[in-house]
Write a protein that holds these residues in place. Sequence first.
Motif, PDB file in Angstrom:
ATOM      1  N   GLN A   7       4.328 -31.875  10.407  1.00  0.00           N
ATOM      2  CA  GLN A   7       3.873 -33.025  10.958  1.00  0.00           C
ATOM      3  C   GLN A   7       5.007 -34.167  11.284  1.00  0.00           C
ATOM      4  OE1 GLN A   7       0.410 -32.154  11.575  1.00  0.00           O
ATOM      5  NE2 GLN A   7       0.503 -34.422  11.784  1.00  0.00           N
ATOM      6  N   VAL A   8       5.169 -34.680  12.469  1.00  0.00           N
ATOM      7  CA  VAL A   8       6.245 -35.519  12.837  1.00  0.00           C
ATOM      8  C   VAL A   8       5.956 -36.748  13.488  1.00  0.00           C
ATOM      9  CG1 VAL A   8       8.195 -35.675  14.400  1.00  0.00           C
ATOM     10  CG2 VAL A   8       7.690 -33.255  13.292  1.00  0.00           C
ATOM     11  N   GLY A  14       6.455 -36.631  26.619  1.00  0.00           N
ATOM     12  CA  GLY A  14       7.194 -35.383  26.703  1.00  0.00           C
ATOM     13  C   GLY A  14       8.868 -35.742  26.349  1.00  0.00           C
ATOM     14  N   HIS A  15       9.314 -36.844  26.612  1.00  0.00           N
ATOM     15  CA  HIS A  15      10.633 -37.088  26.091  1.00  0.00           C
ATOM     16  C   HIS A  15      10.871 -36.772  24.803  1.00  0.00           C
ATOM     17  CE1 HIS A  15      14.420 -39.090  25.310  1.00  0.00           C
ATOM     18  NE2 HIS A  15      14.981 -38.399  26.480  1.00  0.00           N
ATOM     19  N   CYS A  16      10.037 -37.433  23.988  1.00  0.00           N
ATOM     20  CA  CYS A  16      10.209 -37.151  22.535  1.00  0.00           C
ATOM     21  C   CYS A  16       9.896 -35.747  22.274  1.00  0.00           C
ATOM     22  CB  CYS A  16       8.921 -37.958  21.872  1.00  0.00           C
ATOM     23  SG  CYS A  16       8.732 -39.637  22.216  1.00  0.00           S
ATOM     24  N   ALA A  17       8.938 -34.993  22.806  1.00  0.00           N
ATOM     25  CA  ALA A  17       8.967 -33.694  22.592  1.00  0.00           C
ATOM     26  C   ALA A  17      10.079 -32.752  22.949  1.00  0.00           C
ATOM     27  CB  ALA A  17       7.649 -32.998  23.303  1.00  0.00           C
ATOM     28  N   GLN A  18      10.607 -33.220  23.933  1.00  0.00           N
ATOM     29  CA  GLN A  18      12.144 -32.590  24.527  1.00  0.00           C
ATOM     30  C   GLN A  18      13.131 -32.682  23.278  1.00  0.00           C
ATOM     31  OE1 GLN A  18      13.537 -33.935  28.210  1.00  0.00           O
ATOM     32  NE2 GLN A  18      14.877 -31.868  28.530  1.00  0.00           N
ATOM     33  N   GLN A  56      14.473 -31.462   8.395  1.00  0.00           N
ATOM     34  CA  GLN A  56      14.479 -32.957   8.262  1.00  0.00           C
ATOM     35  C   GLN A  56      15.510 -33.406   9.043  1.00  0.00           C
ATOM     36  OE1 GLN A  56      12.690 -34.944   5.872  1.00  0.00           O
ATOM     37  NE2 GLN A  56      13.388 -36.474   7.416  1.00  0.00           N
ATOM     38  N   ARG A  57      16.825 -32.989   8.718  1.00  0.00           N
ATOM     39  CA  ARG A  57      18.066 -33.433   9.697  1.00  0.00           C
ATOM     40  C   ARG A  57      17.745 -33.365  10.927  1.00  0.00           C
ATOM     41  NH1 ARG A  57      22.094 -31.257   6.089  1.00  0.00           N
ATOM     42  NH2 ARG A  57      20.607 -29.775   6.101  1.00  0.00           N
ATOM     43  N   ALA A  58      17.427 -32.306  11.687  1.00  0.00           N
ATOM     44  CA  ALA A  58      17.085 -31.910  12.938  1.00  0.00           C
ATOM     45  C   ALA A  58      16.114 -33.014  13.641  1.00  0.00           C
ATOM     46  CB  ALA A  58      16.678 -30.765  13.246  1.00  0.00           C
ATOM     47  N   VAL A  59      14.996 -33.236  12.704  1.00  0.00           N
ATOM     48  CA  VAL A  59      13.963 -33.973  13.234  1.00  0.00           C
ATOM     49  C   VAL A  59      14.468 -35.597  13.126  1.00  0.00           C
ATOM     50  CG1 VAL A  59      11.643 -35.122  12.677  1.00  0.00           C
ATOM     51  CG2 VAL A  59      12.052 -32.775  12.687  1.00  0.00           C
ATOM     52  N   ASP A  60      15.409 -36.113  12.265  1.00  0.00           N
ATOM     53  CA  ASP A  60      15.871 -37.109  12.187  1.00  0.00           C
ATOM     54  C   ASP A  60      16.859 -37.521  13.267  1.00  0.00           C
ATOM     55  OD1 ASP A  60      14.684 -37.843   9.508  1.00  0.00           O
ATOM     56  OD2 ASP A  60      16.338 -37.466   8.374  1.00  0.00           O
ATOM     57  N   GLU A  61      17.516 -36.348  13.564  1.00  0.00           N
ATOM     58  CA  GLU A  61      18.764 -36.542  14.597  1.00  0.00           C
ATOM     59  C   GLU A  61      18.109 -36.916  15.910  1.00  0.00           C
ATOM     60  OE1 GLU A  61      22.374 -36.637  16.048  1.00  0.00           O
ATOM     61  OE2 GLU A  61      21.914 -36.452  14.079  1.00  0.00           O
ATOM     62  N   ALA A  62      16.831 -36.258  16.146  1.00  0.00           N
ATOM     63  CA  ALA A  62      16.072 -36.726  17.412  1.00  0.00           C
ATOM     64  C   ALA A  62      15.442 -37.934  17.212  1.00  0.00           C
ATOM     65  CB  ALA A  62      14.807 -35.371  17.370  1.00  0.00           C
ATOM     66  N   GLY A  63      15.496 -38.546  16.168  1.00  0.00           N
ATOM     67  CA  GLY A  63      15.113 -40.038  16.076  1.00  0.00           C
ATOM     68  C   GLY A  63      13.547 -40.247  15.744  1.00  0.00           C
ATOM     69  N   PHE A  64      13.115 -38.955  14.935  1.00  0.00           N
ATOM     70  CA  PHE A  64      11.798 -39.031  14.354  1.00  0.00           C
ATOM     71  C   PHE A  64      11.663 -38.971  13.049  1.00  0.00           C
ATOM     72  CE2 PHE A  64      11.861 -37.926  18.864  1.00  0.00           C
ATOM     73  CZ  PHE A  64      11.202 -38.915  19.389  1.00  0.00           C
ATOM     74  N   GLU A  65      10.538 -38.765  12.297  1.00  0.00           N
ATOM     75  CA  GLU A  65      10.373 -38.885  10.982  1.00  0.00           C
ATOM     76  C   GLU A  65       9.456 -37.637  10.626  1.00  0.00           C
ATOM     77  OE1 GLU A  65       8.213 -41.387   7.099  1.00  0.00           O
ATOM     78  OE2 GLU A  65       8.426 -42.315   9.260  1.00  0.00           O
ATOM     79  N   LEU A  66      10.027 -36.594   9.753  1.00  0.00           N
ATOM     80  CA  LEU A  66       9.156 -35.329   9.344  1.00  0.00           C
ATOM     81  C   LEU A  66       8.411 -36.120   8.068  1.00  0.00           C
ATOM     82  CD1 LEU A  66       9.016 -32.479   9.597  1.00  0.00           C
ATOM     83  CD2 LEU A  66      10.690 -32.415   7.629  1.00  0.00           C
ATOM     84  N   ALA A  67       7.021 -35.389   8.428  1.00  0.00           N
ATOM     85  CA  ALA A  67       5.986 -36.055   7.321  1.00  0.00           C
ATOM     86  C   ALA A  67       5.621 -35.012   6.538  1.00  0.00           C
ATOM     87  CB  ALA A  67       4.607 -36.756   8.197  1.00  0.00           C
ATOM     88  N   GLY A  68       6.247 -34.708   5.400  1.00  0.00           N
ATOM     89  CA  GLY A  68       6.026 -33.803   4.338  1.00  0.00           C
ATOM     90  C   GLY A  68       6.558 -32.356   4.766  1.00  0.00           C
ATOM     91  N   SER A  69       6.030 -31.522   3.950  1.00  0.00           N
ATOM     92  CA  SER A  69       6.335 -29.833   3.797  1.00  0.00           C
ATOM     93  C   SER A  69       5.574 -29.319   4.894  1.00  0.00           C
ATOM     94  CB  SER A  69       5.982 -29.269   2.420  1.00  0.00           C
ATOM     95  OG  SER A  69       6.993 -30.029   1.465  1.00  0.00           O
ATOM     96  N   PRO A  70       5.960 -27.978   5.321  1.00  0.00           N
ATOM     97  CA  PRO A  70       5.375 -27.386   6.181  1.00  0.00           C
ATOM     98  C   PRO A  70       4.006 -26.885   5.846  1.00  0.00           C
ATOM     99  CG  PRO A  70       7.099 -25.922   5.342  1.00  0.00           C
ATOM    100  CD  PRO A  70       7.266 -27.331   4.791  1.00  0.00           C
ATOM    101  N   ALA A  71       3.008 -26.683   6.928  1.00  0.00           N
ATOM    102  CA  ALA A  71       1.648 -26.102   6.753  1.00  0.00           C
ATOM    103  C   ALA A  71       1.651 -24.777   6.993  1.00  0.00           C
ATOM    104  CB  ALA A  71       0.663 -26.973   7.467  1.00  0.00           C
TER     105      ALA A  71
END
Length: 71
Positions: A7-8, A14-18, A56-71
Amino acid sequence: MVQSTYQVRGMTCGHCAQSVTSELTALSGVQTVEVDVEAGRVTIRSVEALPLAEVQRAVDEAGFELAGSPA
């Protein structure tokens, strides 16, 4: 092949997804990245399980927040 779904928070377009796709694809072993902006979900297929800290680091670098562990 390992598939993990995360969850992110904060993706709205679309720009966020990219941005998220670009950062996650750069991680070693990642084969594919699928982003569902509406659901706030990212599915990664990789050669082996990815360390949560790297995702986590990659999602942070993209400017978003990782919400918890993988499902």
